[in-house]
Design an enzyme around this catalytic site. Structure first.
Site, short mmCIF file in Angstrom:
data_model
loop_
_atom_site.label_atom_id
_atom_site.label_comp_id
_atom_site.label_asym_id
_atom_site.label_seq_id
_atom_site.Cartn_x
_atom_site.Cartn_y
_atom_site.Cartn_z
N GLU A 161 0.80 -1.22 0.00
CA GLU A 161 0.00 0.00 0.00
C GLU A 161 0.84 1.28 0.00
O GLU A 161 0.81 2.07 0.96
CB GLU A 161 -0.95 0.01 1.20
CG GLU A 161 -1.93 -1.15 1.21
CD GLU A 161 -3.02 -1.00 2.26
OE1 GLU A 161 -3.08 0.04 2.93
OE2 GLU A 161 -3.84 -1.92 2.40
N GLU A 355 -5.31 -8.75 1.04
CA GLU A 355 -5.91 -8.46 2.35
C GLU A 355 -7.40 -8.21 2.14
O GLU A 355 -7.78 -7.51 1.21
CB GLU A 355 -5.34 -7.19 3.01
CG GLU A 355 -3.92 -7.30 3.49
CD GLU A 355 -3.42 -6.01 4.15
OE1 GLU A 355 -4.25 -5.18 4.59
OE2 GLU A 355 -2.19 -5.84 4.22
C1 FCB Z 1 -4.28 -2.13 5.57
C2 FCB Z 1 -2.89 -2.48 6.06
C3 FCB Z 1 -2.89 -3.52 7.13
C4 FCB Z 1 -4.03 -3.36 8.10
C5 FCB Z 1 -5.34 -3.20 7.38
C6 FCB Z 1 -6.53 -3.08 8.29
O1 FCB Z 1 -4.27 -0.82 5.09
O2 FCB Z 1 -2.11 -2.95 4.98
O3 FCB Z 1 -1.63 -3.49 7.76
O4 FCB Z 1 -3.76 -2.29 8.94
O5 FCB Z 1 -5.29 -2.11 6.53
#
Ligand code: FCB
Length: 454
Positions: A161, A355
């Site tokens: 990110e 994620e």
């Molecule tokens: C993302 C991050 C991860 C976690 C989630 C909830 O932005 O990559 O580390 O904090 O959000």
């Protein structure tokens, strides 16, 4: 015909490891940022976190019980090269070497990310991501790690990110290093892209196979009275500026309109875009929520917060609808389907949901065993988003795998320990791990190798 969707679970170093002073680890920008008063909601830091530096074998066993085929973790740069460049700390490398072996013994494929936000503080002291030298230091670090691990690691991610690193870190100031320098933050954007490009080259030169980058693109859902140029600027800074140069070898007009410095040859030098073009063999997508834009009439500039992370863009604010998670993030699984379809179409790259998950206030289930955490809302979130992944695949999106965020309740950055994303609860003192209902639900789902019937 698709191959079956693969499954995994994701974590990151600073959020789980703890042991920040051990085995020669250097300081990172998050250690420093957490000491700043008011920076973290509960005044906490990652010095203990989930104690995974000591308990990681338990985490691997949990991932195995979950039936995860992949374990995504991140490598802490300050453990491996404490001063950012130069001297290598073997004890730091040894830790990840053991983790990789342990995962393989458990039948789980390791998916490391080289940079999940824990920049060595000493590099920040020399300009951090505002400095081009940080991109070269990253390539050096990538070489060191790859030379140790690449014989056993099937897939690599460079950055996690980078939008957060650039804009939450240098514009909104809500993430480390906590700076608010407005449009100058766009310089960090290019240096992060360059770090990715050079890092990917370094990984491949050391023999790494499948190299990608993890982004957090989001569908922009704008109310009709939001001017098109505003929507375009938000879309550029959140989405196009990141995958555009990788796929097309240039920052597109929309990105340059939003961040004019990306056309400045002193910043974007000869050869830079060539190093970035084609530098990802897969794209990681972290998805939680869409960005719903409404018009802001008072024209006040938002200080800090999410709106502050779009420097130079005014006249809008985010207005998430119900239902929401405990973080106030709108729950909208259809946006994940649309995002995957759209990105697959525009990038032609294999996609991995690196994620996806949700924070909720978990309540103990008093009716059954005292320790059972009945997180029905998290199960619903995961189920609906897994459905969305299947729906995207059915219309042709090339999505290869889905990784749940996250294995453990952990240090959630500026929210400290107040927000819980884990499918396993962690006792803050003993580190004892207790699977929640969502863990068992996901284990059943992964085992079934679920494919939507045709
Ligand atoms: C993302 C991050 C991860 C976690 C989630 C909830 O932005 O990559 O580390 O904090 O959000």
């Amino acid at each position: 015909v698709h191959r079956p969707l693969e499954f995994g679970v994701a974590t990151s170093a600073y959020q789980t490891e703890g042991a920040v002073g051990r085995d020669g680890r250097g300081e990172s920008i998050w250690d420093t940022f957490c000491r700043r008063s008011g920076a973290i909601a509960d005044g906490s830091d990652g010095s203990m976190a989930c104690q995974s530096y000591d308990l990681v074998n338990e985490d691997v066993s949990l991932a195995q019980r979950l039936g995860a085929g992949w374990y995504r973790f991140s490598i802490a740069w300050p453990r491996v090269i404490p001063d950012g460049t130069g001297r290598i700390e073997q004890r730091g490398l040894d830790y990840y070497d053991r983790l990789v072996d342990h995962l393989l013994d458990a039948g789980i494929a390791p998916a490391p990310t080289l940079y999940h936000w824990d920049l060595p503080q000493i590099l920040e002291d020399h300009g951090g991501w505002l400095s081009r030298d940080t991109a070269s230091a990253f390539a050096e670090y990538a070489t060191v790690v790859a030379e140790r691990l690449t014989d056993r690691v099937p897939m690599w991610a460079t950055l996690n990110e980078p939008w957060c690193s650039a804009y939450l870190g240098y514009a909104a100031g809500v993430h480390a290093p906590g700076r608010m320098i407005g449009k100058d933050a766009h310089r960090a954007t290019h240096h992060l892209m360059l770090a990715h490009g050079w890092g990917a080259q370094a990984l491949r030169a050391a023999g790494a196979g499948w190299v990608g980058i993890v982004l957090n693109p989001a569908p922009i859902l704008a109310a009709t009275d939001v001017p098109q140029e505003t929507t375009d600027a938000v879309d550029a800074l959140r989405n196009r500026v990141w995958w555009g140069p990788i796929v097309n070898g240039r920052y597109d007009d929309q990105s340059i309109a939003a961040a004019p410095v990306l056309a400045d040859p002193d910043l974007v030098r000869d050869g830079d875009l060539h190093s970035i073009h084609g530098s990802a063999q897969w794209l990681g997508i972290n998805y939680y929520t869409p960005m719903r834009l409404v018009r802001r009439t008072d024209h006040k500039r938002a200080a800090g917060g999410e709106e502050g992370a779009y420097p130079g863009v005014a006249g809008f604010q985010f207005a998430p609808r119900e239902p929401q998670t405990s973080l106030g993030w709108e729950i909208h699984a259809d946006s994940l389907r649309d995002l995957l379809v759209d990105l697959s179409h525009h990038t032609h790259l294999p996609l991995i949901v690196t994620e996806n998950g949700a924070a909720f206030r978990d309540s103990a289930n008093s009716s059954s065993s005292a320790s059972a955490i009945n997180d029905a809302d998290r199960i619903r979130y995961l189920r609906d988003h897994l459905e969305a992944v299947h729906a995207a695949r059915e219309v042709g999106a090339d999505v290869r795998a889905y990784f749940a965020w996250t294995l453990l309740d952990n240090f959630e950055w500026a929210h400290g320990y107040t927000q819980k994303f884990g499918i396993v609860q962690v006792d803050a003192v003993t580190g004892a791990r207790t699977p929640k209902a969502s863990f068992y639900w996901l284990a059943d789902y992964f085992r079934a190798g679920y494919e939507k019937p045709r």
